[in-house]
Design a protein around this motif. Sequence first.
Motif, PDB file in Angstrom:
ATOM      1  N   GLU A 234       4.940  60.316 -11.497  1.00 34.78           N
ATOM      2  CA  GLU A 234       6.252  60.903 -11.786  1.00 34.78           C
ATOM      3  C   GLU A 234       6.120  62.368 -12.202  1.00 34.78           C
ATOM      4  OE1 GLU A 234       9.351  57.741 -13.207  1.00 34.78           O
ATOM      5  OE2 GLU A 234       7.653  57.734 -14.592  1.00 34.78           O
ATOM      6  N   PRO A 235       7.190  63.157 -12.003  1.00 35.14           N
ATOM      7  CA  PRO A 235       7.150  64.568 -12.408  1.00 35.14           C
ATOM      8  C   PRO A 235       6.997  64.740 -13.917  1.00 35.14           C
ATOM      9  CG  PRO A 235       9.054  64.114 -10.995  1.00 35.14           C
ATOM     10  CD  PRO A 235       8.444  62.796 -11.339  1.00 35.14           C
ATOM     11  N   THR A 236       6.248  65.752 -14.308  1.00 35.28           N
ATOM     12  CA  THR A 236       5.981  66.016 -15.723  1.00 35.28           C
ATOM     13  C   THR A 236       7.273  66.186 -16.509  1.00 35.28           C
ATOM     14  OG1 THR A 236       3.928  67.096 -15.081  1.00 35.28           O
ATOM     15  CG2 THR A 236       4.712  67.526 -17.310  1.00 35.28           C
ATOM     16  N   ARG A 237       8.228  66.876 -15.939  1.00 37.42           N
ATOM     17  CA  ARG A 237       9.505  67.123 -16.630  1.00 37.42           C
ATOM     18  C   ARG A 237      10.200  65.808 -17.012  1.00 37.42           C
ATOM     19  NH1 ARG A 237      14.436  70.328 -13.822  1.00 37.42           N
ATOM     20  NH2 ARG A 237      14.346  71.975 -15.359  1.00 37.42           N
ATOM     21  N   LEU A 238      10.229  64.864 -16.085  1.00 37.68           N
ATOM     22  CA  LEU A 238      10.850  63.561 -16.334  1.00 37.68           C
ATOM     23  C   LEU A 238      10.100  62.801 -17.432  1.00 37.68           C
ATOM     24  CD1 LEU A 238      13.028  61.536 -15.342  1.00 37.68           C
ATOM     25  CD2 LEU A 238      11.328  60.688 -13.726  1.00 37.68           C
ATOM     26  N   VAL A 239       8.788  62.842 -17.375  1.00 37.08           N
ATOM     27  CA  VAL A 239       7.962  62.153 -18.370  1.00 37.08           C
ATOM     28  C   VAL A 239       8.173  62.796 -19.742  1.00 37.08           C
ATOM     29  CG1 VAL A 239       5.603  61.554 -19.053  1.00 37.08           C
ATOM     30  CG2 VAL A 239       6.265  61.459 -16.641  1.00 37.08           C
ATOM     31  N   ASN A 240       8.193  64.122 -19.806  1.00 36.83           N
ATOM     32  CA  ASN A 240       8.431  64.830 -21.076  1.00 36.83           C
ATOM     33  C   ASN A 240       9.781  64.460 -21.685  1.00 36.83           C
ATOM     34  OD1 ASN A 240       6.217  66.409 -21.934  1.00 36.83           O
ATOM     35  ND2 ASN A 240       6.584  67.857 -20.286  1.00 36.83           N
ATOM     36  N   GLN A 241      10.810  64.393 -20.853  1.00 31.07           N
ATOM     37  CA  GLN A 241      12.146  64.015 -21.354  1.00 31.07           C
ATOM     38  C   GLN A 241      12.103  62.620 -21.970  1.00 31.07           C
ATOM     39  OE1 GLN A 241      14.563  64.394 -17.783  1.00 31.07           O
ATOM     40  NE2 GLN A 241      15.704  66.085 -18.711  1.00 31.07           N
ATOM     41  N   PHE A 242      11.500  61.686 -21.257  1.00 31.10           N
ATOM     42  CA  PHE A 242      11.421  60.311 -21.727  1.00 31.10           C
ATOM     43  C   PHE A 242      10.669  60.228 -23.050  1.00 31.10           C
ATOM     44  CE2 PHE A 242       9.302  56.214 -22.042  1.00 31.10           C
ATOM     45  CZ  PHE A 242      10.361  55.336 -21.857  1.00 31.10           C
ATOM     46  N   ILE A 243       9.510  60.882 -23.123  1.00 26.15           N
ATOM     47  CA  ILE A 243       8.667  60.846 -24.323  1.00 26.15           C
ATOM     48  C   ILE A 243       9.405  61.457 -25.515  1.00 26.15           C
ATOM     49  CG2 ILE A 243       6.501  61.737 -25.307  1.00 26.15           C
ATOM     50  CD1 ILE A 243       6.314  59.387 -23.207  1.00 26.15           C
ATOM     51  N   SER A 244      10.131  62.544 -25.275  1.00 24.29           N
ATOM     52  CA  SER A 244      10.898  63.187 -26.349  1.00 24.29           C
ATOM     53  C   SER A 244      12.006  62.276 -26.861  1.00 24.29           C
ATOM     54  CB  SER A 244      11.516  64.496 -25.856  1.00 24.29           C
ATOM     55  OG  SER A 244      10.507  65.420 -25.569  1.00 24.29           O
ATOM     56  N   GLN A 245      12.717  61.645 -25.945  1.00 28.77           N
ATOM     57  CA  GLN A 245      13.812  60.742 -26.329  1.00 28.77           C
ATOM     58  C   GLN A 245      13.318  59.546 -27.133  1.00 28.77           C
ATOM     59  OE1 GLN A 245      15.567  59.706 -22.564  1.00 28.77           O
ATOM     60  NE2 GLN A 245      16.731  61.615 -22.427  1.00 28.77           N
ATOM     61  N   LYS A 246      12.152  59.037 -26.777  1.00 24.81           N
ATOM     62  CA  LYS A 246      11.603  57.838 -27.436  1.00 24.81           C
ATOM     63  C   LYS A 246      10.709  58.165 -28.629  1.00 24.81           C
ATOM     64  CE  LYS A 246      13.324  54.911 -24.459  1.00 24.81           C
ATOM     65  NZ  LYS A 246      14.334  53.933 -24.789  1.00 24.81           N
ATOM     66  N   ASN A 247      10.486  59.466 -28.898  1.00 21.15           N
ATOM     67  CA  ASN A 247       9.618  59.891 -30.002  1.00 21.15           C
ATOM     68  C   ASN A 247       8.222  59.277 -29.916  1.00 21.15           C
ATOM     69  OD1 ASN A 247      11.596  61.533 -31.298  1.00 21.15           O
ATOM     70  ND2 ASN A 247      12.576  59.646 -32.014  1.00 21.15           N
ATOM     71  N   ILE A 248       7.628  59.359 -28.750  1.00 18.65           N
ATOM     72  CA  ILE A 248       6.292  58.817 -28.514  1.00 18.65           C
ATOM     73  C   ILE A 248       5.254  59.870 -28.914  1.00 18.65           C
ATOM     74  CG2 ILE A 248       4.703  57.931 -26.758  1.00 18.65           C
ATOM     75  CD1 ILE A 248       7.179  56.121 -27.315  1.00 18.65           C
ATOM     76  N   THR A 249       4.259  59.451 -29.700  1.00 20.94           N
ATOM     77  CA  THR A 249       3.236  60.392 -30.164  1.00 20.94           C
ATOM     78  C   THR A 249       1.838  60.096 -29.625  1.00 20.94           C
ATOM     79  OG1 THR A 249       2.833  59.110 -32.175  1.00 20.94           O
ATOM     80  CG2 THR A 249       4.514  60.849 -32.296  1.00 20.94           C
ATOM     81  N   PHE A 250       1.639  58.929 -29.010  1.00 24.41           N
ATOM     82  CA  PHE A 250       0.312  58.631 -28.467  1.00 24.41           C
ATOM     83  C   PHE A 250       0.115  59.384 -27.152  1.00 24.41           C
ATOM     84  CE2 PHE A 250       3.119  55.007 -27.518  1.00 24.41           C
ATOM     85  CZ  PHE A 250       3.093  54.973 -26.129  1.00 24.41           C
ATOM     86  N   PRO A 251      -1.152  59.563 -26.728  1.00 23.67           N
ATOM     87  CA  PRO A 251      -1.444  60.361 -25.532  1.00 23.67           C
ATOM     88  C   PRO A 251      -0.845  59.785 -24.245  1.00 23.67           C
ATOM     89  CG  PRO A 251      -3.429  60.050 -26.843  1.00 23.67           C
ATOM     90  CD  PRO A 251      -2.377  59.146 -27.419  1.00 23.67           C
ATOM     91  N   ILE A 252      -0.236  60.677 -23.474  1.00 21.99           N
ATOM     92  CA  ILE A 252       0.313  60.342 -22.162  1.00 21.99           C
ATOM     93  C   ILE A 252      -0.539  61.074 -21.129  1.00 21.99           C
ATOM     94  CG2 ILE A 252       2.330  60.451 -20.644  1.00 21.99           C
ATOM     95  CD1 ILE A 252       2.805  58.725 -23.147  1.00 21.99           C
ATOM     96  N   LEU A 253      -1.059  60.331 -20.173  1.00 19.73           N
ATOM     97  CA  LEU A 253      -1.855  60.914 -19.094  1.00 19.73           C
ATOM     98  C   LEU A 253      -1.082  60.778 -17.785  1.00 19.73           C
ATOM     99  CD1 LEU A 253      -5.337  59.449 -20.078  1.00 19.73           C
ATOM    100  CD2 LEU A 253      -4.354  61.664 -20.700  1.00 19.73           C
ATOM    101  N   LEU A 254      -1.254  61.754 -16.910  1.00 22.97           N
ATOM    102  CA  LEU A 254      -0.487  61.802 -15.669  1.00 22.97           C
ATOM    103  C   LEU A 254      -1.365  61.505 -14.457  1.00 22.97           C
ATOM    104  CD1 LEU A 254       1.422  65.078 -16.582  1.00 22.97           C
ATOM    105  CD2 LEU A 254       2.254  62.728 -16.832  1.00 22.97           C
ATOM    106  N   ASP A 255      -1.067  60.403 -13.795  1.00 15.89           N
ATOM    107  CA  ASP A 255      -1.792  60.016 -12.583  1.00 15.89           C
ATOM    108  C   ASP A 255      -0.947  60.456 -11.382  1.00 15.89           C
ATOM    109  OD1 ASP A 255      -3.585  58.929 -10.806  1.00 15.89           O
ATOM    110  OD2 ASP A 255      -3.041  56.850 -11.207  1.00 15.89           O
TER     111      ASP A 255
END
Length: 178
Positions: A109-130
Amino acid sequence: MSVKKSNKLIFRLVLSSILLSAVGYVSYSEFFKGKEVTAAKVGSVAPDFSLKNLNGTEKTLTDYRGKGVLINFWATYCPPCKKEMPYLENAYQKYKEQGVEILAVNVTEPTRLVNQFISQKNITFPILLDRDGLVLDKYQVQNLPITFFINSKGEIMNKVSGELTEEKIEEGLELIKP
């Protein structure tokens, strides 16, 4: 041209085709020998990989050797993936000081979409992009979500296909905690 010569020509063409096919198959087999995908199975060593995180920093699985590692393959379009994210965040807060790491591998998925999701959910663990799905293939992932629990030696101790519950996460992390 006589029928006899025509039959000989056809026979030679067929024979040549068979020989070329055999040579091609042997060449193909030799080229890919030793390049088989190492299956990500319980009891085996987890296949290593290298992916960028949301900040563009390259991370490998071996960076986390010595820690227990939970690898969760997910996507923003996957309802069960969305549902388990808060459970993973709670577990991360509880276990990060106990030698356990949670890595969420987003698939293609695009980084922008992933960033939006992570920000909304307040996720702090590492996210890696495949980005290209190579790690997805390496781990032979067919459906999302899927989670691998890896001990400090890099061995896969458990694999859970489908949505995680808080209980499944807790059991898995206790199993891999150093």
